[in-house]
Design a protein around this motif. Structure first.
Motif, PDB file in Angstrom:
ATOM      1  N   ALA A 179       0.713  -0.949  -0.107  1.00 46.68           N
ATOM      2  CA  ALA A 179      -0.079  -0.030  -0.241  1.00 46.68           C
ATOM      3  C   ALA A 179       0.742   1.268  -0.032  1.00 46.68           C
ATOM      4  O   ALA A 179       1.936   1.158   0.244  1.00 46.68           O
ATOM      5  N   HIS A 180       0.221   2.440  -0.024  1.00 49.03           N
ATOM      6  CA  HIS A 180       1.019   3.804  -0.164  1.00 49.03           C
ATOM      7  C   HIS A 180       1.308   3.669   1.311  1.00 49.03           C
ATOM      8  O   HIS A 180       0.944   3.488   2.298  1.00 49.03           O
ATOM      9  N   LYS A 181       2.598   4.596   1.408  1.00 48.82           N
ATOM     10  CA  LYS A 181       3.292   4.600   2.852  1.00 48.82           C
ATOM     11  C   LYS A 181       2.313   5.535   3.683  1.00 48.82           C
ATOM     12  O   LYS A 181       2.370   5.427   4.924  1.00 48.82           O
ATOM     13  N   ASN A 182       1.537   6.361   3.154  1.00 46.34           N
ATOM     14  CA  ASN A 182       0.491   7.158   4.158  1.00 46.34           C
ATOM     15  C   ASN A 182      -0.888   6.382   4.217  1.00 46.34           C
ATOM     16  O   ASN A 182      -1.678   6.899   5.056  1.00 46.34           O
ATOM     17  N   GLN A 243       2.022   1.509  -9.689  1.00 46.41           N
ATOM     18  CA  GLN A 243       1.986   2.769 -10.053  1.00 46.41           C
ATOM     19  C   GLN A 243       0.467   3.202  -9.510  1.00 46.41           C
ATOM     20  O   GLN A 243       0.286   4.450  -9.039  1.00 46.41           O
ATOM     21  N   LEU A 244      -0.503   2.379  -9.589  1.00 46.21           N
ATOM     22  CA  LEU A 244      -1.902   2.761  -9.147  1.00 46.21           C
ATOM     23  C   LEU A 244      -1.768   2.821  -7.710  1.00 46.21           C
ATOM     24  O   LEU A 244      -2.373   3.553  -7.005  1.00 46.21           O
ATOM     25  N   VAL A 245      -1.132   1.632  -7.173  1.00 48.14           N
ATOM     26  CA  VAL A 245      -1.151   1.682  -5.629  1.00 48.14           C
ATOM     27  C   VAL A 245      -0.334   3.074  -5.156  1.00 48.14           C
ATOM     28  O   VAL A 245      -0.669   3.744  -4.129  1.00 48.14           O
ATOM     29  N   ASN A 246       0.866   3.509  -5.965  1.00 43.85           N
ATOM     30  CA  ASN A 246       1.577   4.637  -5.659  1.00 43.85           C
ATOM     31  C   ASN A 246       0.699   5.956  -5.830  1.00 43.85           C
ATOM     32  O   ASN A 246       1.064   6.996  -5.132  1.00 43.85           O
ATOM     33  N   SER A 247      -0.284   5.990  -6.471  1.00 47.64           N
ATOM     34  CA  SER A 247      -1.132   6.901  -6.644  1.00 47.64           C
ATOM     35  C   SER A 247      -2.234   7.002  -5.513  1.00 47.64           C
ATOM     36  O   SER A 247      -3.116   7.819  -5.572  1.00 47.64           O
ATOM     37  N   LEU A 254       1.528  -8.633  -4.269  1.00 45.03           N
ATOM     38  CA  LEU A 254       2.414  -8.724  -5.403  1.00 45.03           C
ATOM     39  C   LEU A 254       3.296 -10.171  -5.094  1.00 45.03           C
ATOM     40  O   LEU A 254       3.501 -10.211  -3.919  1.00 45.03           O
ATOM     41  N   PRO A 255       3.713 -10.756  -5.966  1.00 42.41           N
ATOM     42  CA  PRO A 255       4.657 -11.660  -5.589  1.00 42.41           C
ATOM     43  C   PRO A 255       5.859 -11.306  -5.030  1.00 42.41           C
ATOM     44  O   PRO A 255       6.478 -10.130  -5.223  1.00 42.41           O
ATOM     45  N   ASP A 256       6.495 -12.060  -4.162  1.00 47.46           N
ATOM     46  CA  ASP A 256       7.555 -11.906  -3.612  1.00 47.46           C
ATOM     47  C   ASP A 256       8.908 -11.637  -4.224  1.00 47.46           C
ATOM     48  O   ASP A 256       9.676 -10.519  -4.334  1.00 47.46           O
ATOM     49  N   MET A 257       9.007 -12.353  -5.519  1.00 46.28           N
ATOM     50  CA  MET A 257       9.924 -12.189  -6.565  1.00 46.28           C
ATOM     51  C   MET A 257       9.834 -10.832  -7.054  1.00 46.28           C
ATOM     52  O   MET A 257      11.051 -10.590  -7.527  1.00 46.28           O
ATOM     53  N   ALA A 258       8.752 -10.378  -7.418  1.00 44.73           N
ATOM     54  CA  ALA A 258       8.827  -8.864  -7.932  1.00 44.73           C
ATOM     55  C   ALA A 258       9.434  -7.844  -7.152  1.00 44.73           C
ATOM     56  O   ALA A 258      10.008  -6.961  -7.666  1.00 44.73           O
ATOM     57  N   ILE A 259       8.992  -7.863  -5.737  1.00 45.20           N
ATOM     58  CA  ILE A 259       9.431  -7.298  -4.729  1.00 45.20           C
ATOM     59  C   ILE A 259      10.940  -7.148  -4.663  1.00 45.20           C
ATOM     60  O   ILE A 259      11.798  -6.114  -4.605  1.00 45.20           O
ATOM     61  N   LYS A 260      11.431  -8.424  -4.692  1.00 44.97           N
ATOM     62  CA  LYS A 260      12.964  -8.595  -4.385  1.00 44.97           C
ATOM     63  C   LYS A 260      13.899  -8.129  -5.718  1.00 44.97           C
ATOM     64  O   LYS A 260      14.920  -7.655  -5.493  1.00 44.97           O
ATOM     65  N   LEU A 264       9.294  -2.032  -6.361  1.00 38.58           N
ATOM     66  CA  LEU A 264       8.730  -0.999  -5.467  1.00 38.58           C
ATOM     67  C   LEU A 264       9.889   0.167  -5.475  1.00 38.58           C
ATOM     68  O   LEU A 264       9.394   1.186  -4.886  1.00 38.58           O
ATOM     69  N   ASN A 265      11.064   0.164  -6.072  1.00 36.74           N
ATOM     70  CA  ASN A 265      12.035   1.235  -6.104  1.00 36.74           C
ATOM     71  C   ASN A 265      11.657   2.233  -6.647  1.00 36.74           C
ATOM     72  O   ASN A 265      10.624   2.215  -7.625  1.00 36.74           O
ATOM     73  N   ASN A 266      11.811   3.380  -6.152  1.00 35.41           N
ATOM     74  CA  ASN A 266      11.535   4.822  -6.707  1.00 35.41           C
ATOM     75  C   ASN A 266       9.986   5.005  -6.422  1.00 35.41           C
ATOM     76  O   ASN A 266       9.596   5.904  -7.280  1.00 35.41           O
ATOM     77  N   THR A 267       9.273   4.644  -5.762  1.00 36.76           N
ATOM     78  CA  THR A 267       7.673   4.677  -5.283  1.00 36.76           C
ATOM     79  C   THR A 267       7.734   4.704  -3.959  1.00 36.76           C
ATOM     80  O   THR A 267       8.711   4.684  -3.017  1.00 36.76           O
ATOM     81  N   GLU A 268       6.725   5.247  -3.447  1.00 34.52           N
ATOM     82  CA  GLU A 268       6.196   5.382  -2.068  1.00 34.52           C
ATOM     83  C   GLU A 268       5.474   4.141  -1.586  1.00 34.52           C
ATOM     84  O   GLU A 268       4.678   4.404  -0.614  1.00 34.52           O
TER      85      GLU A 268
END
Length: 311
Positions: A179-182, A243-247, A254-260, A264-268
């Protein structure tokens, strides 16, 4: 045409391929393009097949092309015949060395970007005589191509109905809630998935198995998630979904492999801690039980494809 030609046993695999192309496109021009022949060659091949079998397989006029009922049945059987013939050719060519020649591998889009680099490098180093050709597509399309013999194997996510295909489990992968950090979910401790408002859960568009896995994981929360119809936004890819979550439009699994891999880099966007049980999916290599390289797939490719994910 109602009598069986005594030469019907001498069927042409090429003509059966023409029939399958017509069945797929219902258009002689596009079917000819698929088969890399002229339209007249394809039409002649279909006509010859009809004469050989003694039945009409295709109805065509200026407005439409359609298979007759017997044409549908012949096309279905032709798929099995052509698949078996490809396996026969592969078995003959690779009898001396199963680790050589061409191997056609399908991979689903929620896995391909995160493992293909390492996988191709590993195959190149350990199996230099094996030519690995990779096709990325959604699960249903890959399974169909497997059954038809157009692919040797596919890396997909379970659970899913496999029919007569055989699956070799590679590893289990956790699905992470983000989710977004806020988002209030990021402010406290771990949450239970059943506490998440599933109306905020973003989904991939229909056809992606991760959509089904998300719906299944959330189904204990609200019954209306069983079809995913309440999702207001559907993404075509994991990148779009992030990007939708970032908005701030919602949360996602999300799959763990995608995050690793740094999705999520350069997003909030942040990972939200989940209390047990954490949803997961099984990554498997699927092939035909009749495949001539079945032992090679099981004993050589599967351990290699597990890589660093098997833990």
């Amino acid at each position: 045409m109602n009598t069986l030609n005594p030469q019907a046993t001498a069927l042409s695999l090429k003509q059966l391929g023409y029939l399958l192309a017509v069945a797929e496109t219902l258009n002689f021009t596009r079917a000819a393009e698929l088969c890399f022949v002229t339209q007249s060659t394809l039409s002649g091949g279909i006509a010859e097949l009809e004469r050989t079998l003694g039945v009409q397989l295709v109805e065509r006029d200026r407005q439409r092309v359609a298979l007759t009922p017997v044409g549908v049945e012949v096309a279905q059987r032709a798929q099995s015949i052509l698949s078996a013939s490809r396996d026969l050719v592969t078995r003959a060519q690779m009898a001396a060395d199963p680790a050589s020649g061409e191997f056609r591998l399908g991979v689903i889009p929620t896995i391909a970007p995160f493992i293909l680099g390492d996988l191709l490098g590993c195959v190149k180093n350990q199996l230099p005589d094996l030519v690995l050709r990779v096709r990325e597509s959604q699960t249903a399309a890959l399974l169909q191509e497997l059954e038809q013999g157009a692919l040797d194997a596919a890396i997909i996510a379970l659970p899913i109905e496999l029919g007569k295909l055989q699956a070799f489990t590679l590893f289990e992968e956790k699905l992470r809630l983000v989710a977004h950090k806020n988002d209030p979910m990021c402010k406290g401790g771990p949450v239970a998935l059943r506490e998440v408002d599933t109306r905020r859960m973003l989904l991939l568009e229909k056809g992606h198995c991760l959509r089904d896995h998300t719906v299944s994981a959330c189904s204990a929360s609200q019954r209306d998630t069983e079809s995913g119809e309440n999702s207001l936004v559907e993404a075509s890819s994991l990148n779009t979904m992030v990007q939708l979550v970032n908005s701030g439009l919602g949360c996602a699994l999300l799959p763990d492999m995608a995050i690793k891999a740094g999705l999520l880099n350069n997003t909030e966007v942040q990972i939200v801690g989940l209390r047990s049980p954490v949803p997961s999916r099984q990554i498997a290599l699927v092939t035909r039980r009749s495949h001539p390289k079945l032992n090679f797939i099981d004993r050589v490719l599967c351990p290699m494809f597990k890589g660093d994910h098997a833990n």
